[in-house]
Motif scaffolding. Sequence first.
Motif, PDB file in Angstrom:
ATOM      1  N   MET A  92       0.807  -1.220   0.000  1.00 13.04           N
ATOM      2  CA  MET A  92       0.000   0.000   0.000  1.00 13.04           C
ATOM      3  C   MET A  92       0.844   1.276   0.000  1.00 13.04           C
ATOM      4  N   ASP A  93       2.150   1.149   0.249  1.00 14.73           N
ATOM      5  CA  ASP A  93       2.993   2.344   0.155  1.00 14.73           C
ATOM      6  C   ASP A  93       3.416   2.619  -1.290  1.00 14.73           C
ATOM      7  N   LEU A  94       3.070   1.665  -2.180  1.00 18.44           N
ATOM      8  CA  LEU A  94       3.265   1.821  -3.637  1.00 18.44           C
ATOM      9  C   LEU A  94       4.721   1.953  -4.053  1.00 18.44           C
ATOM     10  N   GLU A  95       5.633   1.554  -3.184  1.00 18.85           N
ATOM     11  CA  GLU A  95       7.049   1.626  -3.547  1.00 18.85           C
ATOM     12  C   GLU A  95       7.361   0.729  -4.736  1.00 18.85           C
ATOM     13  N   PHE A  96       6.591  -0.353  -4.886  1.00 18.59           N
ATOM     14  CA  PHE A  96       6.841  -1.274  -5.996  1.00 18.59           C
ATOM     15  C   PHE A  96       6.650  -0.594  -7.352  1.00 18.59           C
ATOM     16  N   LEU A  97       5.838   0.463  -7.383  1.00 17.15           N
ATOM     17  CA  LEU A  97       5.667   1.210  -8.639  1.00 17.15           C
ATOM     18  C   LEU A  97       6.955   1.912  -9.035  1.00 17.15           C
ATOM     19  N   GLU A  98       7.638   2.458  -8.061  1.00 13.43           N
ATOM     20  CA  GLU A  98       8.907   3.139  -8.341  1.00 13.43           C
ATOM     21  C   GLU A  98       9.960   2.137  -8.799  1.00 13.43           C
ATOM     22  N   GLN A  99       9.850   0.901  -8.328  1.00  7.12           N
ATOM     23  CA  GLN A  99      10.820  -0.137  -8.685  1.00  7.12           C
ATOM     24  C   GLN A  99      10.426  -0.884  -9.961  1.00  7.12           C
ATOM     25  N   LYS A 100       9.310  -0.462 -10.588  1.00  4.61           N
ATOM     26  CA  LYS A 100       8.794  -1.131 -11.799  1.00  4.61           C
ATOM     27  C   LYS A 100       8.591  -2.623 -11.547  1.00  4.61           C
ATOM     28  N   MET A 101       8.140  -2.940 -10.350  1.00  6.08           N
ATOM     29  CA  MET A 101       7.978  -4.322  -9.926  1.00  6.08           C
ATOM     30  C   MET A 101       6.564  -4.814 -10.209  1.00  6.08           C
ATOM     31  N   ASP A 102       6.442  -6.101 -10.547  1.00  4.21           N
ATOM     32  CA  ASP A 102       5.140  -6.711 -10.782  1.00  4.21           C
ATOM     33  C   ASP A 102       4.673  -7.449  -9.525  1.00  4.21           C
ATOM     34  N   ILE A 103       3.364  -7.598  -9.408  1.00  8.66           N
ATOM     35  CA  ILE A 103       2.762  -8.304  -8.276  1.00  8.66           C
ATOM     36  C   ILE A 103       1.898  -9.422  -8.828  1.00  8.66           C
ATOM     37  N   ILE A 104       2.105 -10.638  -8.334  1.00 10.36           N
ATOM     38  CA  ILE A 104       1.342 -11.792  -8.799  1.00 10.36           C
ATOM     39  C   ILE A 104       0.635 -12.428  -7.610  1.00 10.36           C
ATOM     40  N   TYR A 159      -3.093  -0.331 -22.905  1.00 10.23           N
ATOM     41  CA  TYR A 159      -2.676  -1.252 -21.846  1.00 10.23           C
ATOM     42  C   TYR A 159      -1.197  -1.123 -21.485  1.00 10.23           C
ATOM     43  N   GLN A 160      -0.426  -0.520 -22.365  1.00  4.94           N
ATOM     44  CA  GLN A 160       1.008  -0.396 -22.108  1.00  4.94           C
ATOM     45  C   GLN A 160       1.376   0.884 -21.364  1.00  4.94           C
ATOM     46  N   SER A 161       0.515   1.892 -21.415  1.00  6.01           N
ATOM     47  CA  SER A 161       0.888   3.205 -20.881  1.00  6.01           C
ATOM     48  C   SER A 161       0.620   3.441 -19.390  1.00  6.01           C
ATOM     49  N   PRO A 162      -0.403   2.815 -18.770  1.00  8.92           N
ATOM     50  CA  PRO A 162      -0.650   3.117 -17.353  1.00  8.92           C
ATOM     51  C   PRO A 162       0.539   2.774 -16.456  1.00  8.92           C
ATOM     52  N   GLU A 163       0.716   3.571 -15.420  1.00  8.67           N
ATOM     53  CA  GLU A 163       1.771   3.264 -14.454  1.00  8.67           C
ATOM     54  C   GLU A 163       1.496   1.944 -13.750  1.00  8.67           C
ATOM     55  N   LEU A 164       0.203   1.625 -13.597  1.00  9.92           N
ATOM     56  CA  LEU A 164      -0.187   0.346 -12.999  1.00  9.92           C
ATOM     57  C   LEU A 164      -1.304  -0.271 -13.828  1.00  9.92           C
ATOM     58  N   SER A 188       5.377  -7.902 -22.510  1.00 11.56           N
ATOM     59  CA  SER A 188       6.728  -7.643 -22.995  1.00 11.56           C
ATOM     60  C   SER A 188       7.029  -6.145 -23.024  1.00 11.56           C
ATOM     61  N   GLN A 189       6.080  -5.340 -23.476  1.00  5.66           N
ATOM     62  CA  GLN A 189       6.275  -3.893 -23.546  1.00  5.66           C
ATOM     63  C   GLN A 189       6.324  -3.247 -22.158  1.00  5.66           C
ATOM     64  N   ARG A 190       5.612  -3.828 -21.208  1.00  9.87           N
ATOM     65  CA  ARG A 190       5.589  -3.259 -19.855  1.00  9.87           C
ATOM     66  C   ARG A 190       6.778  -3.727 -19.005  1.00  9.87           C
ATOM     67  N   HIS A 191       7.420  -4.779 -19.424  1.00 11.30           N
ATOM     68  CA  HIS A 191       8.496  -5.384 -18.647  1.00 11.30           C
ATOM     69  C   HIS A 191       9.584  -4.374 -18.290  1.00 11.30           C
ATOM     70  N   GLU A 192       9.795  -4.185 -17.001  1.00 12.76           N
ATOM     71  CA  GLU A 192      10.815  -3.299 -16.438  1.00 12.76           C
ATOM     72  C   GLU A 192      10.579  -1.816 -16.721  1.00 12.76           C
ATOM     73  N   THR A 193       9.400  -1.467 -17.256  1.00  9.43           N
ATOM     74  CA  THR A 193       9.090  -0.053 -17.486  1.00  9.43           C
ATOM     75  C   THR A 193       7.845   0.392 -16.729  1.00  9.43           C
TER      76      THR A 193
END
Length: 247
Positions: A92-104, A159-164, A188-193
Amino acid sequence: MMHAICEKAKALRLKTICEQLPQVMDLAGKNNWPCLETVAHLFELEMETRRQNRIALCFRQSKLNEKPTIDQFDFNHHSSRKKNKTRILNLMDLEFLEQKMDIILIGNPGVGKSFLAKAVAYAATQAGKKVLFTTAMDMINHLIAADADHSLLKKLHTYQSPELLVVDEIGYLGLGKQGSNLFFQVISQRHETRSTVITTNLPFADWGKIFDSTTVATAIADRLVYNSQVFILEGPSYRKRTKPNDR
């Protein structure tokens, strides 16, 4: 003079300053505010209005139809929720967004995957982040339709442009060859971005059942797992819990 300032504020699209100028000037006079303090207060009002407007816009564009918050999540329902509590709350602190991290989020129906995905998405909108929530089949159906009318590149950008991007309910239906290839293009386009949240009822070993081939499934899973947090949720369906008036 005040009318002239308002007109200049309108021209500069400083709508809140224009609207609040008379009240602020009156307040400044009553409290003997220095000139700079008055100006600072006007700009703070303008900035706060823009922040609230951005939050409202982010929520509307997210396609979320509800506003779930993590305090509504019953961590006592099952031991797997308790075990993951700290990790879930940290999302919930959304730090994973800054790290371009995925959540499964993996688990059977009713264990809370979709709720958590929506809670994270809603928290992101409240932070002014561009978010899009979709089910896997809705996304693929829109992409296939776009491919048919030659607007695929434009729809892929959606689908590729949203931050999340949150893709819910992967695994309930197979995506077929075309759907699998389109899904791969998005990931593929969202990977690491950009960050992506995935909810699925199937473990990675069974993703060949979702996608057209184990090769595509492996390629998608490889990109998602590379920089991700994986949550395994277990236990009975929360929807089938015993309610007080059922006892």
